[in-house]
Design a protein around this motif. Sequence first.
Motif, PDB file in Angstrom:
ATOM      1  N   ASN A   1       0.857  -1.231   0.071  1.00 31.53           N
ATOM      2  CA  ASN A   1      -0.068  -0.049  -0.177  1.00 31.53           C
ATOM      3  C   ASN A   1       1.024   1.216  -0.125  1.00 31.53           C
ATOM      4  O   ASN A   1       0.546   2.031  -0.651  1.00 31.53           O
ATOM      5  CB  ASN A   1      -0.856   0.093   1.393  1.00 31.53           C
ATOM      6  N   SER A   2       1.891   1.284   0.782  1.00 29.24           N
ATOM      7  CA  SER A   2       2.861   2.398   0.869  1.00 29.24           C
ATOM      8  C   SER A   2       3.260   2.960  -0.576  1.00 29.24           C
ATOM      9  O   SER A   2       3.650   3.875  -0.931  1.00 29.24           O
ATOM     10  CB  SER A   2       3.976   2.068   1.567  1.00 29.24           C
ATOM     11  N   GLN A   3       3.459   1.830  -1.374  1.00 28.66           N
ATOM     12  CA  GLN A   3       3.869   2.063  -2.861  1.00 28.66           C
ATOM     13  C   GLN A   3       3.044   2.094  -3.911  1.00 28.66           C
ATOM     14  O   GLN A   3       3.218   2.715  -4.818  1.00 28.66           O
ATOM     15  CB  GLN A   3       4.808   0.667  -3.305  1.00 28.66           C
TER      16      GLN A   3
ATOM     17  N   GLY B   1       0.157   5.181  -0.910  1.00 31.34           N
ATOM     18  CA  GLY B   1       0.644   5.907  -0.071  1.00 31.34           C
ATOM     19  C   GLY B   1       0.174   5.845   1.319  1.00 31.34           C
ATOM     20  O   GLY B   1      -1.157   5.207   1.380  1.00 31.34           O
TER      21      GLY B   1
END
Lengths: 194, 194, 194, 194
Positions: free
Chosen positions: C167-169, C172
């Motif tokens: 998700n962070s990639q 965000g």
Amino acid sequence: MGEKSVQKKQYILEKARDVFMEKGFKSVTMKDIVEACEISRGGLYLYFGSTEEILLEVLKADADEDDDVFTNRITEDDTAADILTLFLKEQKKELLRKKNSLTVAIYEYFFIHKADKNNMLRKQFDSGVKVIEKLIGAGIASGEFYCENPKGAASNIMYVLEGLKINSQTMGITEEMVDEQLLYIMEGLIIDIE
Amino acid sequence: MGEKSVQKKQYILEKARDVFMEKGFKSVTMKDIVEACEISRGGLYLYFGSTEEILLEVLKADADEDDDVFTNRITEDDTAADILTLFLKEQKKELLRKKNSLTVAIYEYFFIHKADKNNMLRKQFDSGVKVIEKLIGAGIASGEFYCENPKGAASNIMYVLEGLKINSQTMGITEEMVDEQLLYIMEGLIIDIE
Amino acid sequence: MGEKSVQKKQYILEKARDVFMEKGFKSVTMKDIVEACEISRGGLYLYFGSTEEILLEVLKADADEDDDVFTNRITEDDTAADILTLFLKEQKKELLRKKNSLTVAIYEYFFIHKADKNNMLRKQFDSGVKVIEKLIGAGIASGEFYCENPKGAASNIMYVLEGLKINSQTMGITEEMVDEQLLYIMEGLIIDIE
Amino acid sequence: MGEKSVQKKQYILEKARDVFMEKGFKSVTMKDIVEACEISRGGLYLYFGSTEEILLEVLKADADEDDDVFTNRITEDDTAADILTLFLKEQKKELLRKKNSLTVAIYEYFFIHKADKNNMLRKQFDSGVKVIEKLIGAGIASGEFYCENPKGAASNIMYVLEGLKINSQTMGITEEMVDEQLLYIMEGLIIDIE
DNA sequence: CATGAATGAGAGTTCATTCAT
DNA sequence: GATGAATGAACTCTCATTCAT
């Protein structure tokens, strides 16, 4: 990116020159030049990024050469009238050259780049005016010429040459037409001895 | 090709004119014109087969119009010097027009078509020379002008105008530059009263 | 392949690492790496045959280093809860790193190589599960944790970390989001003293 | 630019979908799609300007469809636990699909577009969390579930699903692995009757 | 070992032109 | 007469990979 081969760059410029003489500027593609040089597609991009870049370098090379030629002629010890006549003869030869001329390419290029910072064409024109003005001045001093407005006369000559040049590329001109006009110009300057 | 709508043809020519003024000739595509006209791709082909064909018709229309304008001016009862001055003023206005000019398109077209049978540019140039020559003749007769070689002078004027025109498109010119040169020309003709 | 310079190989791997962090894996070309290393095109091929090969070695180097770091931390004499917390904090730091992460490159690489024999990613995941399972076991033994299904809990933690990472990639994540979820996890394990 | 054929656009999207499922996003070229559609190079550009544009529309179509499917299921009159189980079963099916999945394409696309304004992935994730949170709330109300932190639990489920999804594409997962983890989750929610 | 010029395949993109409707 | 979708040729540009030096 290293130097690449200077020779090859020269070679490309020579071949590209032929292409520009043949097709002007706008119609010339990178492919045209690749084919003229018989090198690979990617090979050309190693040296130049666009046809603009290539033409510009072709013109630079020309300008340098022209300067040399010009300087060589100027050092002769002829009279002002002689030199001006020589200059006009050179121009005439240039004007009447059928094929090997970059004229159209140059025009097509500068239609797009007329506003460029150091417009080469303008520089050449201005320098032409100045040289002729000096010649006329020298001719007046030596009693060869009569002229009330040397700068106007010099500009007149340059504009006429430009006019002849563009006409030669858009409607064609004959040797007689050039001769007539150059004669007219010289007659306006030279003092009729009576 | 049947009858088609003359109005639509006119409409296309008007829009195409704008495109040629904007982009010259060589860069203009049929697509450009289709988009400017907001008609269909196929629709354009119903009327014209190529950009060349279109530009040619645009120029034809212009030539007809110019003749009219020209004729209108000529019927005035001014002196020869007045008419010549008027003519040069017109040319100056044309030269200094920034945007709405077909000049580049015309040049680009005739670079390709310089050898054409009835080269319109040549006709216009020749007719210009003749008109000026006549004007100078009339001026001489009326004692306004002095000139030993009216044909040479007329050609000189036309070449200078061509020179100014091409320079305006390749390096830019200022009003002063035009004024200087036109003044130089008129001074060469008009008799100094002493 | 002879001996070559191990130092140069290391140097290339370092520079390549930067490139992969910057651009992921799929977009990276041999040219990119050549330029980052400021070596010759041919020079790179002396050491590596493809970007895949390079990334793989970058990852290997990382894995070795990670093991070291991991081992170092583990030898501390903290409680199980302390160690788990430390571990999650490390993961959080990693997750929130803006730029210097190979995450995208790794994903892009393993999209292609998911079926590889000794899939490094799987190994790391499995080993992560095992370590956490052990920690939870230790925590239960010491009375810090309560958990009926240590293996399920360990897997849950690892999947959540993977979820946060992807998700962070792709969308965000914020620090709060990470904290919330890690807190949720710890709360599920730690025995509420009443 | 008119409507073009909506059917053809649909057709292209279908074929493109297959290509994205086969090759992910980054490796897909316009040529790939042209060939899959058996249309002309230019033909594709009539409808789409880039692979990004195409994938985006593929995803939009999917999102619309998913919404429909989702809504249809939700209107059943099952218990909260039933619905959650159904939802997880759907996810499991999706996770274990071998070929016909856009997952990799989506990830590759959002690696590049993670900062996009209306990031579709984030929306879907957030909406997923909310739906599950509601379900848990309903389950608590009906006495099916016990949960102190429904939001945390909902996020946990979604992160685990994301973790399973990315793992399935980078290291592969088995049905047992999914079952184990989903069971762990359900066990954490369902009240043990004693 | 190392260099970097050279090649050629391949992707992107744009348009002139046609043709079924 | 019009439309505009479709085709395919032509160009631009970029790289992986090789090879003579």
